[in-house]
Design a protein around this motif. Structure first.
Motif, short mmCIF file in Angstrom:
data_model
loop_
_atom_site.label_atom_id
_atom_site.label_comp_id
_atom_site.label_asym_id
_atom_site.label_seq_id
_atom_site.Cartn_x
_atom_site.Cartn_y
_atom_site.Cartn_z
N ILE A 1 4.82 -26.36 -18.75
CA ILE A 1 4.51 -27.23 -19.89
C ILE A 1 3.29 -28.11 -19.58
CG2 ILE A 1 5.40 -29.19 -21.24
CD1 ILE A 1 8.22 -27.85 -20.94
N LYS A 2 3.16 -28.51 -18.33
CA LYS A 2 2.00 -29.34 -17.94
C LYS A 2 0.71 -28.51 -17.90
CE LYS A 2 4.78 -32.13 -14.86
NZ LYS A 2 5.07 -32.40 -13.45
N ALA B 1 0.06 -25.07 -19.07
CA ALA B 1 -0.32 -24.07 -20.07
C ALA B 1 -1.31 -24.59 -21.12
CB ALA B 1 0.92 -23.50 -20.73
N PRO B 2 -1.11 -25.81 -21.64
CA PRO B 2 -2.02 -26.26 -22.71
C PRO B 2 -3.48 -26.34 -22.27
CG PRO B 2 -0.07 -27.67 -22.59
CD PRO B 2 -0.04 -26.79 -21.37
N GLN C 1 3.61 -23.15 -29.24
CA GLN C 1 3.82 -24.59 -29.21
C GLN C 1 2.94 -25.28 -28.17
OE1 GLN C 1 7.76 -25.73 -29.87
NE2 GLN C 1 7.52 -27.80 -29.08
N LEU C 2 2.77 -24.64 -27.00
CA LEU C 2 1.96 -25.27 -25.95
C LEU C 2 0.48 -25.04 -26.21
CD1 LEU C 2 4.16 -24.50 -22.81
CD2 LEU C 2 4.03 -26.63 -24.10
N LEU D 1 7.14 -20.53 -27.51
CA LEU D 1 6.74 -21.55 -26.52
C LEU D 1 5.22 -21.51 -26.32
CD1 LEU D 1 7.89 -23.71 -24.51
CD2 LEU D 1 7.75 -21.92 -22.77
N THR D 2 4.69 -20.28 -26.24
CA THR D 2 3.24 -20.12 -26.08
C THR D 2 2.50 -20.80 -27.22
OG1 THR D 2 3.54 -18.03 -24.92
CG2 THR D 2 1.38 -18.40 -25.91
#
Lengths: 282, 405
Positions: free
Chosen positions: B370-371, B373-374, B76-77, B73-74
């Motif tokens: 998800i909002k 982290a990126p 991917q984001l 997940l890390t």
């Protein structure tokens, strides 16, 4: 030390003094404001004194009546569905006062609608409308600063509930700021369910009388004229709520309409209760 | 805003967090509430109570659960380093059991012989039924009939565990109505009954007590992050209904100025649609009094309580724990929100990238991750409380995805 009423000259105090002079107990009737609709509710309210109600508790409907049983829960929801609000409840009291200057009206309900209105504006509006007292179920003495003390300062009685779980140690605190009368909730439970035994009520009233000079009204679980009479032998007043509200509910047809004769039927039942209370010490 | 010396000293002796909290209950319950408070204070000072609780959390619940680095997940984001606090690995599949162990030990200590509880999604009901089976106590769970319909697996679980599930038909048949009915039961059975409240709300001492029992979450995160990264996390994210998993994660870190905290409310079909379409008490409500405490509530102009909506049965309560209301007002914790759709998307992403099916409640927290982290640097350590597992939700998720099971 016995507690005394800080609002000694009130409509409530005068009514209880008159009852004492007559040598009888009073009948306190409860209906929910706006149940099943504002017009029928006003007609019942206006008719109560003539049929024998000595004091009137007018329920302020709330979505989440945590201390009430099914009958009063349903009546609150009917009233809310018919558009009842705190403001309209006060309007009902104003309407009542045009024809009755003496019968005390005590608003009964939960704190949040008052909180939403604003405590000070609510108290001013309630007093102006002719409200004499408040019973707010979810405000124990621990929260007196919220409404009880401001109410007393505004000249509105704050009627405290005492219950079978209120012990001797707690009694002075519970009695301290109560005004008008003391409402003894005769069972540990919700409205309109079980009934307490006469012996238990006798003992509880005697205990309360050791702590206060205020009149003691007894309620929760009084459903019939006979039960009201039993309570009226020992207490200063008997409170009937769910049984009256249920009579009103019986007058509603399947489509939600009010059957003809419902107001008369409800008031007739109040008359029977009043007769029971009046004959109790005869 | 003035900075406080500590954010961890509340509540005061009357149960207030600033203007929030308190003890707004009927007189019948008041002596019992005081008794619970006294018993709780004594229990916390008794090493035997603490010892038994620790033992059960270890042997029966399976604590400590991992602080898991969600590597895929890390990646991917592409921003912050994301950790999951794996509360869903606890026995019964959610954080709720931490509190139930504590409260049932207190009930036994007080000599109570019957347990009641309310439940929304059923997680707290299952956890309560579980500890009642463990300690051989009769258990009645109040659950709204709407929730019963959408959480059948948990209803059956509670019955298997020996609990009686009483359907609540009043109101709209959801969590607030179940809580009303549990309070009605309690007021009727004050002598023998203990009410295990499932979230950090209700009259004092419940908000503080539930927070204390759930603080094991944050305490473990602190130790584990120290072991794994050698420092404190930079941000903490948790979903908020009543807010028990969030307060449990946040509380041990409140006085760490470098740790940022975000509670995520359920925005349902969208906060802009109005209070019947979401369950975000802080973002879309205002202070009022319900269920024993002053807190942010969904209510109309007249102070009537509104039925919140969320895809997640565990979040659609129209209130929030009073300590969260205070933490919001003093600005220590940020309260964001996620919609049903964002939670559904996060739910699916988590399943596919990490092989973990999260509870829809926890998926709201993940949606916020998800909002955020990126936009954050790769050395930013972000912890999501994965408060529960999603097995219970597969039927309602399938329905939303148009799949017939």
């Amino acid at each position: 030390m016995k507690s005394v009423d800080v609002l000694a000259d009130s409509r409530i105090a005068r009514r209880f003094a008159a009852l004492k002079a007559e040598g009888r107990a009073g009948l306190v009737t409860f209906i929910t404001a706006g149940d099943p609709d504002p017009a029928v509710s006003q007609a019942v309210l206006n008719g109560l004194p003539a049929t024998g109600a000595d004091l009137i508790e007018l329920g302020m409907p709330f979505t989440d009546p945590m201390a009430d049983g099914p009958a009063i829960q349903a009546s609150s929801l009917r009233a809310l569905k018919a558009g009842m609000t705190v403001r309209k409840t006060l309007e009902m009291v104003r309407g009542f006062r045009k024809q009755d200057a003496d019968t005390p009206i005590i608003l009964m309900g939960y704190f949040n609608p008052i909180h939403a209105y604003g405590v000070e504006p609510f108290l001013a509006a309630a007093r102006e409308a002719g409200v004499d007292g408040l019973i707010v179920v979810d405000l124990p003495p621990e929260e007196d600063e919220e409404l009880c003390i401001p109410a007393l300062q505004a000249g509105v009685s704050f009627v405290r509930l005492t219950t079978p779980t209120t012990d001797e140690a707690r009694m002075p605190m519970v009695m301290r700021n109560t005004s008008g009368f003391v409402y003894y909730v005769s069972i540990a439970g919700i409205t309109g369910t079980a009934s307490a035994s006469n012996t238990a009520i006798d003992a509880a009233v005697a205990q309360l009388k050791r702590h206060t000079d205020l009149p003691v009204a007894v309620g929760f679980g009084i459903k019939t004229p006979d039960q009201a009479a039993e309570v009226a032998r020992v207490a200063d007043a008997a409170v009937v709520g769910s049984a009256i509200v249920t009579r009103l509910a019986d007058g509603i047809d399947a489509s939600g309409g009010v059957k003809p004769g419902t107001v008369e039927d409800v008031l007739g039942f109040v008359g029977e209760l009043a007769a029971g209370v009046r004959a109790a010490r005869g | 805003m003035t900075k406080l010396n500590t954010y961890r000293s509340g509540p005061d002796e009357r149960g207030h967090f600033g203007i929030f909290g308190g003890r707004f209950v009927a007189e019948t319950l008041m002596p019992l509430i005081l008794e619970v408070e006294k018993a709780y204070r004594e229990a916390r000072a008794d090493p035997a109570f603490e010892g038994e609780m620790r033992q059960q959390l270890k042997q029966y619940v399976g604590r400590p659960n991992p602080l898991y680095y969600a590597e895929r997940l890390t990646e991917q984001l592409g921003g912050a380093k994301i950790y999951f606090k794996r509360e869903e690995l606890n026995h019964t599949g959610a954080h709720k059991i931490n509190n139930c162990i504590g409260q049932i030990l207190l009930a036994r200590r007080m000599g109570k012989t019957r347990i009641i509880a309310e439940t929304g999604a059923g997680q707290h009901g299952v956890a309560t039924a579980t500890v009642c089976a463990l300690y051989n106590m009769p258990c009645v769970i109040y659950m709204g009939e709407t929730d019963i319909a959408r959480q059948q697996p948990n209803v059956f679980r509670m019955k298997l565990l020996g609990a009686e599930v009483r359907p609540v038909t009043s109101g709209s048949g959801t969590l607030k109505d179940a809580m009303n009915e549990a309070l009605r039961d309690w007021v009727t059975n004050v002598a023998d009954t203990f009410y295990i409240i499932g979230t950090a709300a209700g009259p004092h001492p419940y908000p503080a007590m539930v927070r204390d029992f759930q603080s094991v979450i944050g305490d473990e995160v602190r130790t584990q992050m120290q072991e794994q990264e050698g420092r404190l996390p930079d941000s903490l994210v948790a979903c908020v209904g009543g807010g028990s998993n969030a307060i449990g994660l946040f509380h041990p870190f409140l006085d760490e100025p470098t740790v940022q905290m975000v509670g995520v409310e359920a925005a349902g079909r969208g906060i802009e649609k109005g209070p019947l379409d979401h369950a975000a008490s802080i973002n879309g409500g205002r202070p009022g009094v319900l269920h024993g405490n002053r807190t942010y509530l969904l209510q109309d102009e007249d102070g009537q309580i509104l039925e919140g909506h969320s895809i997640s049965a565990g979040l659609d309560y129209p209130g929030i724990g009073p300590e969260h209301s205070w933490l919001h007002d003093v600005g220590r914790v940020e309260y964001a929100y996620a919609t049903d759709q964002e939670a559904l998307d996060a739910f699916q992403l988590c399943a596919r990238t990490e092989g973990i099916i999260p509870a829809l409640e926890s998926a709201h927290g993940l949606a916020e991750v998800i909002k955020r982290a990126p936009k954050l640097p790769k050395d930013h350590l972000m912890v999501l409380c994965l408060s529960g597992r999603g097995d219970k939700d597969i039927f309602s998720v399938a329905k939303h995805l148009g799949v017939e099971l």
